[in-house]
Design a protein around this motif. Structure first.
Motif, short mmCIF file in Angstrom:
data_model
loop_
_atom_site.label_atom_id
_atom_site.label_comp_id
_atom_site.label_asym_id
_atom_site.label_seq_id
_atom_site.Cartn_x
_atom_site.Cartn_y
_atom_site.Cartn_z
N PRO A 129 0.80 -1.23 0.00
CA PRO A 129 0.00 0.00 0.00
C PRO A 129 0.83 1.28 0.00
O PRO A 129 0.40 2.30 -0.53
CB PRO A 129 -0.85 -0.11 1.28
CG PRO A 129 -0.11 -1.09 2.15
CD PRO A 129 0.53 -2.05 1.20
N ILE A 174 -4.90 2.36 4.85
CA ILE A 174 -4.37 1.00 4.81
C ILE A 174 -2.88 1.00 5.16
O ILE A 174 -2.40 0.14 5.92
CB ILE A 174 -4.60 0.37 3.43
CG1 ILE A 174 -6.10 0.12 3.21
CG2 ILE A 174 -3.82 -0.93 3.26
CD1 ILE A 174 -6.45 -0.30 1.79
N TRP A 228 -1.15 0.12 9.48
CA TRP A 228 -0.61 -1.23 9.47
C TRP A 228 0.08 -1.57 10.78
O TRP A 228 0.14 -2.71 11.21
CB TRP A 228 0.35 -1.39 8.30
CG TRP A 228 0.54 -2.81 7.85
CD1 TRP A 228 1.47 -3.70 8.30
CD2 TRP A 228 -0.23 -3.51 6.87
NE1 TRP A 228 1.36 -4.90 7.66
CE2 TRP A 228 0.31 -4.81 6.76
CE3 TRP A 228 -1.30 -3.15 6.06
CZ2 TRP A 228 -0.19 -5.76 5.88
CZ3 TRP A 228 -1.80 -4.10 5.18
CH2 TRP A 228 -1.25 -5.38 5.11
N TYR A 269 -7.54 -2.19 13.35
CA TYR A 269 -6.99 -1.71 12.08
C TYR A 269 -8.06 -0.98 11.27
O TYR A 269 -7.82 0.10 10.72
CB TYR A 269 -6.43 -2.90 11.31
CG TYR A 269 -5.86 -2.62 9.95
CD1 TYR A 269 -4.87 -1.66 9.77
CD2 TYR A 269 -6.29 -3.34 8.84
CE1 TYR A 269 -4.33 -1.42 8.52
CE2 TYR A 269 -5.74 -3.11 7.59
CZ TYR A 269 -4.77 -2.16 7.42
OH TYR A 269 -4.24 -1.91 6.18
N ILE A 287 -8.30 2.98 9.97
CA ILE A 287 -8.58 3.43 8.59
C ILE A 287 -9.69 4.47 8.59
O ILE A 287 -9.61 5.49 7.89
CB ILE A 287 -8.95 2.22 7.71
CG1 ILE A 287 -7.72 1.29 7.55
CG2 ILE A 287 -9.44 2.68 6.34
CD1 ILE A 287 -8.02 0.00 6.81
#
Length: 318
Positions: free
Chosen positions: A151, A171, A175, A196, A200
């Motif tokens: 990404p 993304i 991470w 996660y 986002i």
């Protein structure tokens, strides 16, 4: 393309008077500016999800040891290095676009302070140093760290083919929530994946606000963003991202703390509540026409992201 913007001593137009301008050796300044070392907010936004992941992992297992201290330090240094490498890559790919935008045409590459070849070498050095830190973690975490490059490589091109480049940024930037959890547990789980997703949603919130600074210039040169996509409906969308962030983080806490006491669970749930309170304040300040105000709101997300941590830490002791 617009002529490069002249600034005193090679400074960047929208970041002056910082430690890079006043304290760093003159030879290093263009490269530090390329890495955005003069703007630490990006490093914080990369580091904070690591802290969330590590804190909830420790809450889930009920343990915190010496290796977790190294995870904390390693993630901090790695966030600085990978943020620098990512920004360098972004400026390499966007050098023509940056030269056409008032706010960015004084950056090191479009202004001629750093060559593309020099930028590529600098990017590689930063990425290699970050890799040396990564290989001190569990194999699963190393694998995740390598996958994270995908990404990062895609993001600079996303605004050319989708109205949702902020998703790709989210993304990449969140991470660390997965990596830090795995660095503690050596395995993934439901809680870090949900956390996660919360990260986002948070990135969609703060980077949509940030993107409103360049909405007019972006429209002229054909750059896409959620700020341009939402337009006058941005406030409605931001409220949705705020709600998603809080709800998803709360759900991640429920999964992470399911084996802890009810009191510990309730205290940990104060984390997403505190974050939500700060994001609500940001939304109240949001004015898409106020460039300085937008930047101030964006930078406040360091404090917003740190707010859940005292609650997670307190819950660990209960």
């Amino acid at each position: 393309m617009t002529e490069p913007l002249e600034t005193p001593d090679g400074t960047v137009a929208d970041s002056t008077g910082n430690w890079v301008d006043t304290m760093a050796p003159a030879m290093s300044r263009p490269y530090l500016r390329l890495s955005r070392a003069d703007r630490p907010i990006g490093t914080w936004l990369l580091f904070v999800p690591c802290l969330w992941g590590l804190a909830l992992a420790c809450l889930s297992t009920g343990r915190f040891g010496t290796y977790d201290i190294w995870t904390f330090v390693g993630c901090g240094i790695g966030a600085f290095l990978m943020r620098g490498a990512g920004c360098t890559w972004n400026d390499i790919t966007d050098r023509d676009f940056d030269g056409s935008v008032e706010r960015t045409r004084s950056r090191p590459i479009p202004s001629g302070q750093v060559s593309v070849r020099g930028a590529v070498i600098w990017m590689a050095v930063q990425a290699l140093l970050a890799f040396f830190i990564l290989i001190t973690f569990y194999d699963t975490a190393i694998f995740l760290g390598v996958i994270a490059l995908v990404p990062v490589l895609i993001y600079p091109f996303a605004k050319r083919f989708t109205w949702w480049p902020q998703v790709f940024l989210g993304i990449a930037f969140n991470w660390g929530a997965l990596l830090a959890w795995v660095a503690h547990t050596d395995r993934l789980g439901v809680a870090p994946v949900i956390l996660y997703a919360a990260g986002i949603a948070w990135t969609l919130f703060y980077d949509t606000i940030y993107a409103h600074q360049d909405a007019e210039d972006d429209a002229l040169i054909g750059i896409k963003s959620t700020a341009r996509l939402f337009g006058e409906k941005s406030r409605v969308w931001l409220r949705g991202f705020l709600t998603a962030t809080v709800c998803l983080m709360g759900l991640a806490v429920l999964f992470a703390a399911q084996d802890r006491s009810i009191l510990a669970l309730l205290v940990a749930l104060g984390g997403p509540w505190a974050l939500g309170w700060h994001l609500t304040w940001q939304l109240a300040q949001f004015d898409p026409k106020d460039g300085e105000g937008l930047l101030k709101i964006f930078r406040s997300n360091r404090n917003a992201g740190l707010l859940p941590l005292p609650f997670f830490a307190a819950a660990w002791f209960l």
